[in-house]
Design an enzyme around this catalytic site. Structure first.
Site, PDB file in Angstrom:
ATOM      1  N   ASP A  19      -8.474  -6.576  -4.655  1.00  0.00           N
ATOM      2  CA  ASP A  19      -8.228  -5.295  -4.288  1.00  0.00           C
ATOM      3  C   ASP A  19      -8.835  -4.032  -5.051  1.00  0.00           C
ATOM      4  O   ASP A  19      -8.257  -4.083  -6.337  1.00  0.00           O
ATOM      5  CB  ASP A  19      -6.694  -5.084  -4.386  1.00  0.00           C
ATOM      6  CG  ASP A  19      -5.988  -3.703  -3.440  1.00  0.00           C
ATOM      7  OD1 ASP A  19      -6.778  -3.055  -3.412  1.00  0.00           O
ATOM      8  OD2 ASP A  19      -4.783  -3.825  -3.415  1.00  0.00           O
ATOM      9  N   HIS A  44      -7.876  -5.245  -0.360  1.00  0.00           N
ATOM     10  CA  HIS A  44      -6.585  -4.772  -0.328  1.00  0.00           C
ATOM     11  C   HIS A  44      -5.798  -5.116   0.834  1.00  0.00           C
ATOM     12  O   HIS A  44      -4.626  -5.423   0.720  1.00  0.00           O
ATOM     13  CB  HIS A  44      -6.883  -3.138  -0.068  1.00  0.00           C
ATOM     14  CG  HIS A  44      -5.526  -2.337  -0.114  1.00  0.00           C
ATOM     15  ND1 HIS A  44      -4.551  -2.177  -1.029  1.00  0.00           N
ATOM     16  CD2 HIS A  44      -5.108  -1.603   0.936  1.00  0.00           C
ATOM     17  CE1 HIS A  44      -3.624  -1.559  -0.767  1.00  0.00           C
ATOM     18  NE2 HIS A  44      -3.821  -1.314   0.386  1.00  0.00           N
ATOM     19  N   ASP A  45      -6.459  -5.261   2.240  1.00  0.00           N
ATOM     20  CA  ASP A  45      -5.613  -5.968   2.979  1.00  0.00           C
ATOM     21  C   ASP A  45      -5.092  -7.491   3.206  1.00  0.00           C
ATOM     22  O   ASP A  45      -4.477  -7.657   3.984  1.00  0.00           O
ATOM     23  CB  ASP A  45      -6.758  -5.881   4.367  1.00  0.00           C
ATOM     24  CG  ASP A  45      -6.557  -4.618   5.281  1.00  0.00           C
ATOM     25  OD1 ASP A  45      -5.644  -3.741   4.752  1.00  0.00           O
ATOM     26  OD2 ASP A  45      -7.290  -4.529   6.354  1.00  0.00           O
ATOM     27  N   SER A  90       0.830  -1.054  -0.100  1.00  0.00           N
ATOM     28  CA  SER A  90       0.224   0.029   0.027  1.00  0.00           C
ATOM     29  C   SER A  90       1.012   1.188  -0.098  1.00  0.00           C
ATOM     30  O   SER A  90       1.728   1.458  -0.863  1.00  0.00           O
ATOM     31  CB  SER A  90      -0.963  -0.066   1.418  1.00  0.00           C
ATOM     32  OG  SER A  90      -1.980   0.799   0.994  1.00  0.00           O
ATOM     33  N   ARG A 133     -11.570   6.728   9.793  1.00  0.00           N
ATOM     34  CA  ARG A 133     -11.161   5.383   9.598  1.00  0.00           C
ATOM     35  C   ARG A 133     -12.195   4.301   9.090  1.00  0.00           C
ATOM     36  O   ARG A 133     -11.925   3.514   8.611  1.00  0.00           O
ATOM     37  CB  ARG A 133     -10.764   4.994  11.281  1.00  0.00           C
ATOM     38  CG  ARG A 133     -10.365   3.642  11.470  1.00  0.00           C
ATOM     39  CD  ARG A 133      -9.116   3.391  10.607  1.00  0.00           C
ATOM     40  NE  ARG A 133      -8.816   1.938  10.905  1.00  0.00           N
ATOM     41  CZ  ARG A 133      -7.653   1.265  10.325  1.00  0.00           C
ATOM     42  NH1 ARG A 133      -6.978   1.991   9.391  1.00  0.00           N
ATOM     43  NH2 ARG A 133      -7.224  -0.036  10.786  1.00  0.00           N
TER      44      ARG A 133
END
Length: 396
Positions: free
Chosen positions: A324, A357-358, A157, A227
């Site tokens: 992602d 993505h994580d 990232s 967040r």
């Protein structure tokens, strides 16, 4: 140097490099910043000729503690799946360095620190920083450790952006590089998501135009919403559906109100509320802005990404994930095409995953095998000893 990094008044483990007024850190915005503290952590041992150093670059809300319990939250390190004896980033073979980015809030100088000109916290008086500034800070730490060339730079990232920047800016100082789940520029969609988060923070009345420390306040609600918004982009619909579906939270029927009826709502609220206990709101503004400004083709290639890598000899391995949508595979392919056009050595793996993505932070055996194979090959080319027989296989 033993640690004297700080987060508020709380000492942190690890090390710190301090740059005073005689040795300022030049920033892309034109400011020479000093004094500057760069907090970092190391794992493993540096070999005699200092050829086994790996720089780990962390993501937006990461820190310099990838392989140990977090000193504030007590949670496991964010890359404990990769860093350790026998793992791909093998602490028995390599000397690992991880620097808290400039502008961060885990010991490196950022907007929460005192402005020497006023004696008050910087707040919005802190200069705007870039990914290039972050990398420049990391390389100061590398210089401080007497390391001429990194064996490898790796990160996912925003960490991947730093890796790409390091290769483009310091082509002779990075032997191999592994940018994961990243891009050579931040897209309009990603800038848009960041802007929503920043506006949420700045709309919180406790933000006080960035001077909340002076009023003993914290923009908790705004930072939590920022967040929550960002966290959605780190996941995928299959991952959210598998984990929560439309399950209700501690009830068997709808409330017909705006409490957290659904488990996914409760999860996001928890993500937001816990985040504010470990992260600074102004740091969030500055670091997201640094990502927005990142555009490697403009910075190094006059609009051509291939030109940014012209003459590059760094061995590169790019990794992306099929689910992602924050940094899709197309972004990695664009980098690969540019590297090919520049005649640079590059390999690329797209990993099938529904974790979003994580995925780069999670248990992904194919990613582990890919990294292990690439690192072993690069180590042979660098003349480093092979992985010892006691080491565990990657991904187990």
């Amino acid at each position: 140097m033993p640690v004297a990094a700080r987060n508020g008044d709380r000492p942190l483990p690890g090390h710190a490099l301090r740059l005073d007024a005689s040795d300022p850190l030049p920033l892309d915005c034109g400011v020479d910043l000093a004094p500057v503290t760069l907090a970092y952590q190391t794992y493993g041992q540096l070999n005699a000729d200092k050829s086994n150093a790996i720089l780990i670059c962390h993501a937006l809300t990461g820190d310099q503690f990838p392989a140990e319990d977090h000193p504030l939250t007590g949670k496991s390190g964010w890359w404990e799946t990769l860093v350790g004896p026998g793992l791909p980033l093998d602490t028995d073979r390599f000397f690992l360095i991880c620097v808290n980015v400039l502008g961060g809030c885990m010991g490196s100088t950022g907007p929460a620190d005192l402005n020497p000109a006023t004696g008050q916290p910087y707040g919005l008086a802190f200069p705007v920083i870039t990914i290039g500034d972050m990398v420049r800070g990391c390389m100061r730490v590398v210089d401080h450790l007497g390391i001429g060339q990194l064996f490898c730079a790796i990160g996912g990232s925003m960490g991947g952006m730093q890796v790409l920047k390091a290769v483009a800016a310091y082509p002779d100082r990075v032997f191999s590089a592994i940018p994961i789940a990243t891009a050579a520029h931040h897209t309009a969609q990603n800038i848009a998501f960041h802007e929503v988060g920043r506006q949420a923070i700045m709309a919180d009345p406790d933000w006080c135009n960035g001077d909340y420390q002076l009023y003993d306040k914290l923009p908790r609600r705004g930072l939590a919403v920022a967040r929550m918004t960002a966290h959605i982009t780190y996941l995928s619909e299959p991952a959210l559906h598998r984990k929560f579906g439309r399950s209700l939270q501690d009830r068997d029927k709808l409330n017909y109100g705006f409490d957290a009826d659904f488990q996914v709502e409760s999860y996001l609220r928890h993500q937001g509320s816990t985040f504010v206990d470990r992260f600074d709101a102004n740091s969030y503004l500055y670091i997201t802005r640094a990502m927005d400004y990142f555009d490697l083709a403009t910075e190094h290639g006059e609009g051509s990404l291939a030109r940014a890598f012209m003459g590059c000899k760094t061995r590169m391995c790019l990794v992306s994930f099929t689910s992602d949508w924050l940094f899709p595979t197309s972004e990695s392919r664009a980098i690969v095409h540019a590297l090919n056009a520049a005649g640079a050595p590059v390999s690329f793996v797209e990993i099938e995953s529904d974790k979003g993505h994580d995925a780069f932070l999670l248990d992904e055996p194919e990613m582990f095998r890919t990294l292990q194979g690439f690192i072993d090959g690069a180590a042979r080319a660098r003349g480093l000893p092979p992985k010892g027989p006691a080491g565990r296989d990657a991904g187990t």
